[in-house]
Write an enzyme that holds these catalytic residues in place. Sequence first.
Site, short mmCIF file in Angstrom:
data_model
loop_
_atom_site.label_atom_id
_atom_site.label_comp_id
_atom_site.label_asym_id
_atom_site.label_seq_id
_atom_site.Cartn_x
_atom_site.Cartn_y
_atom_site.Cartn_z
N LYS A 47 0.84 -1.20 0.00
CA LYS A 47 0.00 0.00 0.00
C LYS A 47 0.87 1.25 0.00
CE LYS A 47 -3.90 -1.83 2.70
NZ LYS A 47 -4.94 -1.66 1.68
N ARG B 156 -10.39 -11.55 1.99
CA ARG B 156 -11.20 -12.65 1.45
C ARG B 156 -10.45 -13.97 1.49
NH1 ARG B 156 -11.70 -9.32 -4.08
NH2 ARG B 156 -11.30 -7.64 -2.61
N1 BES Z 1 -8.18 -3.83 4.50
C1 BES Z 1 -8.30 -3.43 3.16
C2 BES Z 1 -9.58 -2.67 2.88
C3 BES Z 1 -9.62 -1.25 3.37
C4 BES Z 1 -8.91 -0.25 2.73
C5 BES Z 1 -10.44 -0.91 4.41
C6 BES Z 1 -9.00 1.05 3.17
C7 BES Z 1 -10.54 0.39 4.83
C8 BES Z 1 -9.82 1.37 4.22
C9 BES Z 1 -8.29 -4.64 2.23
O1 BES Z 1 -7.51 -5.70 2.65
C10 BES Z 1 -7.76 -4.18 0.93
O2 BES Z 1 -6.61 -3.80 0.89
N2 BES Z 1 -8.58 -4.22 -0.11
C11 BES Z 1 -8.18 -3.78 -1.40
C12 BES Z 1 -8.74 -4.74 -2.40
C13 BES Z 1 -8.23 -4.53 -3.82
C14 BES Z 1 -6.77 -4.86 -3.89
C15 BES Z 1 -9.04 -5.38 -4.75
C16 BES Z 1 -8.76 -2.38 -1.60
O3 BES Z 1 -9.88 -2.12 -1.18
O4 BES Z 1 -8.06 -1.55 -2.17
MN MN Z 2 -5.51 -5.46 2.01
#
Ligand code: BES
Ligand code: MN
Length: 493
Positions: free
Chosen positions: A277, A351
């Site tokens: 990230k 997931r």
């Molecule tokens: N934990 C995150 C989701 C999240 C992001 C929650 C920001 C709250 C604030 C999750 O594991 C994630 O990183 N999801 C990705 C999925 C994508 C790679 C398909 C996302 O939402 O960017």
């Molecule tokens: Mn994630």
Amino acid sequence: MKFSIKTDALDKQRSDVLVIGVYDSLKVVYDKSLLSASSISHISTILKHGDMSGKTGSSLILYGIPGIKIPRILLIGLGKEKELDGNKYRSAIRTMMQTLKKMDAKTVLSHLQIVAVQEENIAWNIEHFVNEAMDANYEFSELKTVNKKTKKDFEFFVTVDKKNQKVAENALKKSFALARGIEFTKTLGNLPPNICTPTYLGKKAQELGKDHGIKVEVLDQKQIEKLKMGSFLGVAKGSRQPPKFIVLQHNKGKKTQKPIVLVGKGITFDAGGISIKPAGDMDEMKYDMCGAASVLGTFKTIGLLNLPMNIIGIIPTCENLPDGLALKPGDILTSMSGQTIEVLNTDAEGRLILCDALTYAERFNPEVVIDIATLTGACVIALGHHASGLYSNDDKLAKDLESAGQISMDRAWHMPLWEDYQSQLDSNFADMANIGGRAGGSITAACFLSRFAKKYKWAHLDIAGTAWKSGKAKGATGRPVGLLMQYILSKLH
Ligand code: BES
Ligand code: MN
Ligand code: ZN
């Protein structure tokens, strides 16, 4: 904080402050059996000076009102009488708390909860009085050594009409247990990720088990391997903190009653893995275990109330970090269900850990399974910070959860789980990919989970936008423990 119900006349009651509601018409809300007409007319005369508008957010402190032994009266604005809904009522309680915190008062007698809130009753008023007061008084300062705000402990006496005493006492007991569950969830969320590790969550679950007679198992890496949870273990590989798989069993219902199963995402820190990230706000990914924390908070409340029901909690917990051994884009994992998954983005890890927990849930022959997860940023884009995303393969379950959210003011919005979206998860090399592209990202994440929840009634709550607040008020909200408890209690009878 302490709360108790009072039904005696005011002259028998002692406290540092008396709290009373006032509409913007400057009409004072009072109960004849509790306050005399002459005291009220004195207050009304003072209000004519115009120092208080009666709008929501307004307040005024009065001293030494004749006929009332309590030395201070705190008036709280309620806005328009005809428009007093649940949200305005809750904000009046917040105003009360903010003002009380600045006063030198410990014991508080409140008449605020006797107001008529649209579509609600005295039990609801009391429940939300307790919850808002506890929420407003919460702070996480255990790790500060300087500039600690001094947390005040109030004792509230909540007055009701004698005929409502029993209902009020039940409401109080229930909401205090709920508020303590919510508090527990918040603190687990707010704890830093170097303290709140998978091992720590396991220990906290075990403590809960001891305190409330809940059966708790914390499975370690070897036991998880035996269960063939290849998808969960794939995510855990990138971290030096060992993964844990926590199972809580509150078996206090009839043997024949099928259990409600709650599954919580327990990523104690989500750096994204190799699909790392960006740095901005990455600290907030300590909140990626808020689904797990909401399951533990719900169990705390269930335990405190000793509910005669069968409820199971399942928490897969690990970190998602980049490492030499970490999961890579392109890797293919075999889940516990046998289905294979091509990992196209290691940041879609929630997931991957949940799917194995959903398969594990089958062994409990559940009535329903509800998973709770900070699953997608896309859900925050879709619904903002007010509603959690709600998905289900059963319309009745979805409706029940939607209405539980409405009553508890911890709302969820029903999203589509149509077959049309499933093909976005097609993979050239495995049974499915772990991402479905940018379009409908929260929906395709739910579609992914649905493939592992075919054997029972299932719902998924995406709490990415509701589990915590960012910015100056940064902190966990304790959601959706209110919604979950409302749902569980609705199944009690
Ligand atoms: N934990 C995150 C989701 C999240 C992001 C929650 C920001 C709250 C604030 C999750 O594991 C994630 O990183 N999801 C990705 C999925 C994508 C790679 C398909 C996302 O939402 O960017
Ligand atoms: Mn994630
Ligand atoms: Zn995550």
